[in-house]
Write an enzyme that holds these catalytic residues in place. Sequence first.
Site, PDB file in Angstrom:
ATOM      1  N   GLY A 168       1.612  10.192   5.126  1.00  0.00           N
ATOM      2  CA  GLY A 168       2.652  10.969   4.547  1.00  0.00           C
ATOM      3  C   GLY A 168       3.099  12.297   5.428  1.00  0.00           C
ATOM      4  O   GLY A 168       2.482  12.166   6.590  1.00  0.00           O
ATOM      5  N   GLU A 176       7.479   8.047   6.872  1.00  0.00           N
ATOM      6  CA  GLU A 176       6.170   8.719   7.590  1.00  0.00           C
ATOM      7  C   GLU A 176       5.042   7.630   7.392  1.00  0.00           C
ATOM      8  O   GLU A 176       4.313   7.657   8.281  1.00  0.00           O
ATOM      9  CB  GLU A 176       5.635   9.828   6.469  1.00  0.00           C
ATOM     10  CG  GLU A 176       6.677  11.013   6.509  1.00  0.00           C
ATOM     11  CD  GLU A 176       6.309  11.692   8.103  1.00  0.00           C
ATOM     12  OE1 GLU A 176       5.240  11.436   8.440  1.00  0.00           O
ATOM     13  OE2 GLU A 176       6.936  12.629   8.124  1.00  0.00           O
ATOM     14  N   GLU A 222       3.348   6.425  10.857  1.00  0.00           N
ATOM     15  CA  GLU A 222       1.828   6.701  11.081  1.00  0.00           C
ATOM     16  C   GLU A 222       1.088   5.261  11.068  1.00  0.00           C
ATOM     17  O   GLU A 222      -0.045   5.246  11.607  1.00  0.00           O
ATOM     18  CB  GLU A 222       1.272   7.503  10.006  1.00  0.00           C
ATOM     19  CG  GLU A 222       1.726   8.942   9.994  1.00  0.00           C
ATOM     20  CD  GLU A 222       1.350   9.817   9.027  1.00  0.00           C
ATOM     21  OE1 GLU A 222       0.948   9.417   7.830  1.00  0.00           O
ATOM     22  OE2 GLU A 222       1.527  11.142   8.971  1.00  0.00           O
ATOM     23  N   GLU A 266      -6.799   6.349  13.627  1.00  0.00           N
ATOM     24  CA  GLU A 266      -7.107   4.930  13.227  1.00  0.00           C
ATOM     25  C   GLU A 266      -6.500   4.817  11.918  1.00  0.00           C
ATOM     26  O   GLU A 266      -6.164   5.936  11.129  1.00  0.00           O
ATOM     27  CB  GLU A 266      -8.371   4.840  12.943  1.00  0.00           C
ATOM     28  CG  GLU A 266      -9.512   4.726  13.889  1.00  0.00           C
ATOM     29  CD  GLU A 266     -11.002   4.940  13.388  1.00  0.00           C
ATOM     30  OE1 GLU A 266     -11.333   3.734  12.726  1.00  0.00           O
ATOM     31  OE2 GLU A 266     -11.839   5.911  13.432  1.00  0.00           O
TER      32      GLU A 266
END
Length: 166
Positions: free
Chosen positions: A71, A87, A91, A134
Amino acid sequence: MNLQDKFCPSCAAALETKEVFGHERPVCPDCARVIFYDPKVAVICIVPRDGKVLMIRRATDQGYGLWGLPGGYVDRGEVVEMAAAREVWEETGLRVEPEELIGLFSVGGDPVMVVVYDAQETGGELEAGPEALEVGFFDIEDLPELAFPRDQDVLTKWQASKDQKG
Ligand SMILES: [Zn+2]
């Protein structure tokens, strides 16, 4: 302190700090303008897969190397659900559709309030973005070390809402 906190936006006089409505706030000694700080809005998504949830290992200053739910901040004027999906995609590489609103989380003294959605995967490919070291799916009974204790509360509330529906 930002430049915008130093000078009055109305008359450019140097601001002073005074207690107004119960808090220390920047006040203009010339025109009496009071500067009120707005809260910031962040949004996070709980993306389940096979009984686990999507998490990222953070590559950003706050909580670097620790894990969190995906987020980030909502831009001014941005639709919150779109910010949530953006988001997660930035990511983790996954496309998601935010569905149920799980809650709005805030604590005293913290300028950031966090909107939490339950989201479903719709596509994409799992791959750590520039803000993640990761990415992976974790059992909520066996989480990695969290950057923010709030994520534990968020997941507990999410689990409770799932259990209610059976
Ligand atoms: Zn002023």
